[in-house]
Design a protein around this motif. Structure first.
Motif, PDB file in Angstrom:
ATOM      1  N   GLU A 143      -7.374   2.509   3.063  1.00 59.83           N
ATOM      2  CA  GLU A 143      -6.543   1.503   3.693  1.00 59.83           C
ATOM      3  C   GLU A 143      -5.954   2.094   4.963  1.00 59.83           C
ATOM      4  O   GLU A 143      -5.543   3.242   5.000  1.00 59.83           O
ATOM      5  N   GLU A 144      -5.931   1.300   5.999  1.00 61.41           N
ATOM      6  CA  GLU A 144      -5.335   1.750   7.242  1.00 61.41           C
ATOM      7  C   GLU A 144      -3.822   1.617   7.118  1.00 61.41           C
ATOM      8  O   GLU A 144      -3.255   0.576   7.402  1.00 61.41           O
ATOM      9  N   PRO A 150       5.690   1.064   6.181  1.00 60.04           N
ATOM     10  CA  PRO A 150       6.049  -0.353   6.195  1.00 60.04           C
ATOM     11  C   PRO A 150       7.152  -0.627   5.166  1.00 60.04           C
ATOM     12  O   PRO A 150       6.866  -0.862   4.000  1.00 60.04           O
ATOM     13  N   LEU A 151       8.392  -0.545   5.590  1.00 65.80           N
ATOM     14  CA  LEU A 151       9.519  -0.668   4.650  1.00 65.80           C
ATOM     15  C   LEU A 151      10.106  -2.072   4.670  1.00 65.80           C
ATOM     16  O   LEU A 151      10.370  -2.629   5.740  1.00 65.80           O
ATOM     17  N   HIS A 205       5.357  -3.569  -2.425  1.00 66.11           N
ATOM     18  CA  HIS A 205       6.154  -3.193  -1.251  1.00 66.11           C
ATOM     19  C   HIS A 205       6.867  -1.865  -1.466  1.00 66.11           C
ATOM     20  O   HIS A 205       7.224  -1.512  -2.584  1.00 66.11           O
ATOM     21  N   LEU A 206       7.107  -1.178  -0.371  1.00 75.57           N
ATOM     22  CA  LEU A 206       8.059  -0.068  -0.345  1.00 75.57           C
ATOM     23  C   LEU A 206       9.353  -0.632   0.221  1.00 75.57           C
ATOM     24  O   LEU A 206       9.328  -1.343   1.223  1.00 75.57           O
ATOM     25  N   LEU A 207      10.462  -0.322  -0.441  1.00 74.57           N
ATOM     26  CA  LEU A 207      11.735  -0.919  -0.006  1.00 74.57           C
ATOM     27  C   LEU A 207      12.790   0.154   0.220  1.00 74.57           C
ATOM     28  O   LEU A 207      12.738   1.242  -0.368  1.00 74.57           O
ATOM     29  N   ILE A 257       1.173  -3.962   0.526  1.00 78.68           N
ATOM     30  CA  ILE A 257       0.261  -2.854   0.804  1.00 78.68           C
ATOM     31  C   ILE A 257      -0.295  -2.341  -0.530  1.00 78.68           C
ATOM     32  O   ILE A 257       0.241  -2.656  -1.597  1.00 78.68           O
ATOM     33  N   GLN A 258      -1.337  -1.550  -0.437  1.00 78.27           N
ATOM     34  CA  GLN A 258      -1.880  -0.938  -1.653  1.00 78.27           C
ATOM     35  C   GLN A 258      -0.952   0.191  -2.079  1.00 78.27           C
ATOM     36  O   GLN A 258      -0.716   1.120  -1.324  1.00 78.27           O
ATOM     37  N   LEU A 259      -0.420   0.091  -3.301  1.00 84.08           N
ATOM     38  CA  LEU A 259       0.485   1.129  -3.793  1.00 84.08           C
ATOM     39  C   LEU A 259      -0.200   2.027  -4.821  1.00 84.08           C
ATOM     40  O   LEU A 259       0.364   3.031  -5.240  1.00 84.08           O
ATOM     41  N   GLY A 260      -1.416   1.654  -5.227  1.00 85.87           N
ATOM     42  CA  GLY A 260      -2.102   2.501  -6.200  1.00 85.87           C
ATOM     43  C   GLY A 260      -3.190   1.734  -6.916  1.00 85.87           C
ATOM     44  O   GLY A 260      -3.676   0.716  -6.427  1.00 85.87           O
ATOM     45  N   TRP A 261      -3.515   2.217  -8.078  1.00 85.44           N
ATOM     46  CA  TRP A 261      -4.607   1.613  -8.852  1.00 85.44           C
ATOM     47  C   TRP A 261      -4.311   1.743 -10.337  1.00 85.44           C
ATOM     48  O   TRP A 261      -3.423   2.501 -10.727  1.00 85.44           O
TER      49      TRP A 261
END
Ligand SMILES: [Zn+2]
Ligand SMILES: [Zn+2]
Length: 364
Positions: A143-144, A150-151, A205-207, A257-261
């Motif tokens: 992922e780019e 991106p908070l 999301h990252l917050l 966004i992709q946070l994992g799997w």
């Protein structure tokens, strides 16, 4: 940086103290540097921008074995404006290298399979060793991710009040919140896949709140990975998987966004099918782990310090289990998380009105 670099040598020692092998330790400092940078961002020591600047690694001399033996590493990363963040990286970070070296010794017949061994590391100053190479971006990322994190804005205290603690919490880990419906969906898909592995991508999301630099992660959904190659114990994401995930994120339009799997470990449905120990409850097989292949996939596809791996285990003896793994000091380790949306809010008691607000808050 003006300090000279160091070269590290790994020694493998038998249980009786005999030196079995000595080899150059080619240590990849990128994962611990990424973790250290992220920790600095979460403490407000450096701006929320990843993968820039330089790093320096210094050996910490072993108190008993003394120089040149090392008991841990002291890693410092630098921000664009001279800010710096340091972390102690335990010697166990080279444990994987030691295990691989021991496996080669087993192949050569020098070490017996299953026998105990020890390892130690010594450092030699070497001005030619690259001490402060720029910490390059991960060689391959699915992922780019922009360099600036991106908070989104969110309140950690509110999230904590809503969540149920699950697993062992370790001080210093980024708080992670997973809604109950995501766990349920993944569990149902795992069960439908039978004994084969299946999986998906965790998005969210990252917050960060207005009053604290701490960052926390909220998973919002899982996207089943349809385009995978699966077998009993191996899951491979293909290019089509990533295209489908990007499509789903854009369709949802929530700036996730992709946070994992996540993936399932259901191979015990085969291995424990006729398990004799199920009846008396003494079967101790535990499928909640990350395999060498899982760690390799995580390192390649999810190298960001906030990246998570959820393992759904399903076995006839142990039942269904959830275990979350994430980065700590550059290693992929088991970690706790918070389950959200698991309970309906408790009905408010009429008598609560006579309790002052502060103590009421304390009880919650
Ligand atoms: Zn069993
Ligand atoms: Zn696995």
């Amino acid at each position: 940086m003006s300090q000279s670099g160091h070269r590290y040598t790994l020694e493998i020692i038998s249980d009786s103290g005999e030196l079995l092998d000595q080899l150059a330790a080619d240590i990849n400092w990128e994962p611990p540097a990424e973790c250290t940078r992220f920790t600095g961002i979460r403490r407000g020591q450096i701006p929320a921008v990843m993968a820039t600047g330089e790093r320096v690694v210094q050996p910490v001399w072993h108190p008993k074995l003394e120089r040149p033996y090392v008991c841990e590493f002291y890693l410092t990363v630098f921000g664009d404006n001279g800010e710096q963040v340091s972390a102690e990286i335990p010697l166990s970070y080279v444990g994987d290298l030691a295990r691989r070296a021991s496996a080669r010794l087993v192949e050569k017949g020098v070490l017996q399979a299953g026998s105990r061994f020890h390892y130690r590391v010594f450092a030699v100053e070497d001005s030619a060793a690259t001490q402060s190479e720029p910490s390059a971006a991960p060689s391959f990322s699915v992922e780019e991710v922009p360099r600036a994190l991106p908070l989104h804005t969110g309140c950690l205290l509110d999230a904590l009040e809503d969540g149920l603690r699950f697993g062992t919490m370790t001080a210093g880990d980024m708080p992670v919140f997973i809604p109950h419906h995501v766990l349920t969906e993944a569990s149902v898909l795992a069960r439908q896949a039978g004994a084969n592995e299946t999986g998906g991508i965790l998005i969210g999301h990252l917050l960060r709140g207005p009053g604290s630099p701490e960052i926390f992660a909220k998973i919002t959904a899982q996207i089943p990975a349809k385009h995978t190659r699966t077998s009993l114990t191996k899951l491979t994401f293909t290019a089509d998987t990533w295209a489908a995930v990007r499509g789903a994120i854009s369709q949802r339009g929530q700036d996730e966004i992709q946070l994992g799997w996540w993936h399932s470990h259901s191979f015990l449905k085969e291995l424990c099918r006729d398990c004799e120990r199920r009846g008396d409850g003494t079967c101790t097989t535990n499928p909640s782990f990350v395999s060498v292949e899982d760690v390799a996939l995580h390192r390649t596809c999810f190298p960001r310090a906030f990246s998570l791996a959820l393992v759904i285990s399903d076995s006839p003896c142990g039942g269904l289990g959830w275990e979350l793994f994430g980065w700590r000091c550059g290693m992929v380790v088991s970690r706790g998380f918070h389950i959200t949306e698991a309970l309906q809010p408790a009905p408010r008691l009429v008598t609560a009105s006579i309790v002052n607000r502060e103590s009421q808050h304390g009880k919650n």
